[in-house]
Design a protein around this motif. Structure first.
Motif: not given
Length: 644
Positions: A458-467
C-alpha cells in the motif's frame, strides 16, 4: 485416527551407532509427529534424514561439547520445511522432550518451520534461499572471534533457484570462509514435480565448483560415502568452502513415498511433499518403517501416544487446507476462494489473448494448475525465484500483456518488493495474486504467515490492494483487476476453506463494502473470509448481551468510494477494524487517512510475531477470534463511556 506410538529416546541408545537404523527410527517418529499435527512435510524430511543423522551422531561435535558451547559445530537446514526430521533427531538425542515433539505445529509446541526458540535449532528458516548467506555470517563471525567449529548448511536443490544462494556461493569463496560447508539435498523433486522440469539445475557440481568451492558428490543415503566425502572436506585447503551434492530419494524409507515410483503412481505429480497421510496410508507407512527397524531390534519398544483430537487439527489434510477453524467444524463449507480464483483465471486466459499466468513453483497451492495444463502456452513457470518472476512480469507488461503473478503473500510482497516498486513506477499493470495471506493457516509458522504485505504494497504508488470475502467476489475482483483496473492490483487470497458461506447483499462495487449485520451499535469492519467470519461470530455473541454490532465487509484495502465512505462510516462514533494483518499499515490506517480525525478508529490486528498453532489457537492467542473480539469491543465501549 490411527493409533500412534513413538520410539522413546532410550531405544535410540540401543541402535549402537547404526546410522541407517537411527535414520529409520527418526523417520518413524517424524511421521507420527506430522500425523498428529495434521500437516507437515514428510517427503523432504525423509530424504535428508540420513544426512542429518550422520552429521549429528558422527561428524559434528555438538552432541559432545554441548548445544551452547561457542566452539560447537553448527548445523541447520535452509529448506526448513524438513524440520520434522530434525525435530525427531533432536528428540532422540534428548534435546527436545518427546511430549514437545508431539506438539508440532501447536501453540507452545514446535513451529512448522525452524525457530531458534527451540533447543538445538540454530537459525530461523522457511523462506527459502537465505541459509547459505546466514551460514556465511556465522562462520565469518566464528573466525573473527577466534572460535572453533564448522558451520554446515543444508539446502534443497529446488531452493537453489533463489538467486541469493549464488551470491553466497560467490562471496564465501571470495572471503575464504573454509569452515562453511553446504550440503545440497539433491532429491530432484520440488513441491510436486521434478526440479529439472521446473527450472533445470543441470550440472550442479560444476556450477558450484566454478565459484571456487571444493565439491564432492555421493549417495546421500550411503553412510560410508558420506564419511568419505566429509573426510575429503577436512583434508581440503582450510580457506576453501566445501559443498556436498548428496543424491537422495524423496520419501526415502517408505516404498510408496519414494521417488521415482511415487511420481509414476501420481501420474507425474509427487503426493508426499506436504500434508499428513490419511489413517490407512499412515498405518502402512509406519508399519513398513517399524518392520525394518525390528529386523535390527526385534524387541523394539513403542510407547503409545494419546490420539484425542487436538482442537483445530485436520488430520490427513494437505498444508494448503489446514486453515479450517474446526472449533465450528459443522459450519465449515467446501468453499475455497483460491479455487474460485483459479477457475476465473482459466476463464480469463481462455477469453483474452493478453493474459499470461506466471508462477513460482506453487501452481497446485495457488490453484493455477488448470491453466498450466490446459493453456500451457500462456503459463510461465519461473521456479522458486520471486524477484526474477516479478521483473519478468514487468517486461511482459511493457509488451502490452497482462501478467498475473502467483506466489505466497509473505514471499511475493516482501522478497520482491523492490521489483514490484520498480514495475509500478513504469505505470504498467500487473496483477499480483497474494496467496496464503494473513494469520491462518498458522501451522507453518511465521515465515509463511503474511501479516505485513498490505503495509509493504500500500506504500507503493499505483498499487491497489483487495481481499475478497467469498467465491463470487473473488471472481468479480479478479475480472476487475484484469479488465478494468488502471493500475497494478494485489489480490490477497485465503488459501484454506472458508469457515462459513458468507452471502453478500448485492454486487461488489469499486471502493464499497457490504453491510452484513445492520445493528444500531458500534461498527466492525473486516475483510477476507476468516476475519469476516470472526466478526459475525462477535456480532452473534454481542447480540445475546444486548449490543447490536454493525458488521461491514470491506474488500478494498486502500481504494475507497469517497461518497460511500462518508455515508457509511463518516459519522460513526465507534469504528473498529478487524485486521488479518499487523495493525500497522493495514485497512485501519487507510481509513484513518481517508476519514480524518472526526472518526476514532480502533484496530484489532496481529500484534507482535504471529502465533504458530491451529487456527483456533492462533486466533485466540491474538484475541482475534469472535469470542475475544466481543469482549474487547465491550471493554472499549466501557472505556469510551467512562471518558464521556
Amino acid at each position: 485416527m490411527s493409533a500412534l506410538s513413538l520410539i522413546p529416546s532410550r531405544e535410540f541408545e540401543r541402535a549402537d551407532g547404526n546410522l541407517s537404523l537411527l535414520a529409520d527410527m527418526c523417520r518413524a517418529n517424524a511421521l507420527v509427529a506430522v500425523k498428529r499435527a495434521g500437516s507437515g512435510h514428510v517427503g523432504s524430511s525423509f530424504s535428508s534424514l540420513d544426512i542429518v543423522v550422520h552429521l549429528l551422531w558422527r561428524e559434528l561435535n555438538v552432541a559432545q561439547v554441548g548445544w551452547n558451547d561457542p566452539d560447537r559445530d553448527i548445523f541447520f537446514s535452509s529448506k526448513g520445511h524438513d524440520v520434522p526430521g530434525l525435530y525427531a533427531a533432536l528428540s532422540a538425542l534428548g534435546v527436545i522432550p518427546a511430549e514437545r515433539l508431539l506438539l508440532l505445529r501447536r501453540l507452545g509446541g514446535l513451529d512448522g518451520h525452524p525457530d531458534i526458540g527451540v533447543p538445538g535449532i540454530e537459525a530461523n528458516s522457511g523462506s527459502l534461499g537465505m541459509g547459505l548467506s546466514k551460514g556465511r555470517g556465522l562462520a565469518w563471525g566464528k573466525r573473527h572471534l577466534g572460535r572453533g567449529g564448522r558451520v554446515v548448511v543444508m539446502t534443497g536443490d529446488g531452493e537453489l533457484q533463489e538467486g541469493q544462494n549464488w551470491e553466497a556461493f560467490a562471496a564465501a569463496a571470495h572471503q575464504g570462509i573454509g569452515d562453511l560447508w553446504a550440503v545440497v539435498d539433491r532429491n530432484e523433486l520440488q513441491s510436486d514435480r521434478p526440479t529439472e522440469e521446473i527450472l533445470a539445475l543441470r550440472d550442479l557440481e560444476q556450477k558450484i565448483a566454478a565459484f571456487g568451492w571444493h565439491v564432492e558428490t555421493c549417495d546421500g543415503h550411503d553412510h560410508q560415502a558420506l564419511a568419505a566425502a566429509f573426510a575429503s572436506f577436512r583434508a581440503a585447503p582450510p580457506d576453501v568452502p566445501k559443498a556436498l551434492v548428496a543424491h537422495t530419494i524423496k520419501g526415502r524409507g517408505v516404498s510408496f513415498m519414494e521417488h521415482p515410483q511415487a511420481l509414476r503412481d501420481g501420474n507425474g505429480l509427487y503426493r508426499w511433499h506436504a500434508g499428513a497421510p490419511d489413517d490407512e496410508t499412515f498405518a502402512r507407512a509406519h508399519a513398513e518403517l517399524v518392520d525394518r527397524i525390528r529386523a535390527e531390534l526385534p524387541d523394539l519398544v513403542l510407547e503409545p501416544v494419546a490420539v484425542a483430537r487436538v482442537e483445530g487439527s485436520l488430520e490427513g489434510e494437505p498444508e494448503s487446507g489446514s486453515g479450517t477453524p474446526s472449533r465450528r467444524r459443522a459450519a465449515v463449507t467446501d468453499e475455497y476462494v483460491a479455487a474460485a480464483y483459479g477457475e476465473e483465471l482459466l476463464a480469463l486466459v481462455e477469453a483474452r489473448a493478453d493474459v499470461v499466468v506466471v508462477d513460482a513453483d506453487l501452481s497446485s497451492d495457488c490453484r493455477v494448475r488448470a491453466v498450466e495444463v490446459e493453456q500451457p502456452q500462456r503459463f510461465v513457470e519461473v521456479g522458486i525465484a520471486e524477484q526474477d518472476m516479478v521483473s519478468m512480469a514487468a517486461g511482459l507488461a511493457r509488451q502490452g500483456l497482462v501478467p498475473v503473478v502467483n506466489s505466497f503473500a509473505s514471499f511475493l510482497a516482501a522478497r520482491a518488493n523492490e521489483q514490484i516498486y520498480n514495475q509500478a513506477s513504469e505505470r504498467t499493470r500487473v496483477v499480483y495474486a497474494l496467496h496464503y495471506a494473513g494469520l491462518i493457516p498458522a501451522g507453518p509458522g511465521k515465515s509463511h504467515q503474511s501479516i505485513r504485505d498490505i503495509s509493504l504494497l500500500a506504500a507503493l504508488p499505483n498499487v491497489a490492494l483487495v481481499q475478497p470475502t467469498n467465491a463470487e467476489e473473488t471472481k468479480a475482483m479478479l475480472r476487475w483487476a484484469v479488465e478494468e483496473a488502471e493500475e497494478s492490483v494485489g489480490i490477497r487470497l485465503a488459501i484454506g476453506p472458508s469457515p462459513r458461506r458468507i452471502e453478500l447483499p448485492g454486487q461488489t462495487s469499486f471502493g464499497r463494502g457490504h453491510v452484513l449485520a445492520d445493528g444500531d451499535g458500534p461498527t466492525l469492519v473486516a475483510y477476507g473470509p476468516v476475519m469476516v467470519h470472526e466478526a459475525l461470530v462477535a456480532a452473534e455473541a454481542l447480540t445475546a448481551r444486548g449490543v447490536q454490532l454493525r458488521v461491514v465487509a470491506l474488500p478494498w484495502l486502500n481504494r475507497f468510494d469517497t461518497d460511500w465512505l462518508v455515508d457509511e462510516l463518516g459519522a460513526i462514533e465507534d469504528l473498529f477494524v478487524l485486521e488479518d494483518h499487523s495493525p500497522v499499515g493495514g485497512l485501519a490506517d487507510a481509513l484513518r487517512r481517508s476519514l480524518g480525525t472526526a472518526v476514532a478508529v480502533t484496530a484489532f490486528g496481529v500484534e507482535g510475531w504471529p502465533a504458530c498453532g491451529t487456527p483456533p489457537e492462533a486466533l485466540a492467542a491474538h484475541g482475534l477470534d469472535g469470542a475475544s473480539l466481543a469482549l474487547r469491543i465491550e471493554s472499549a465501549l466501557a472505556v469510551a463511556a467512562g471518558r464521556s
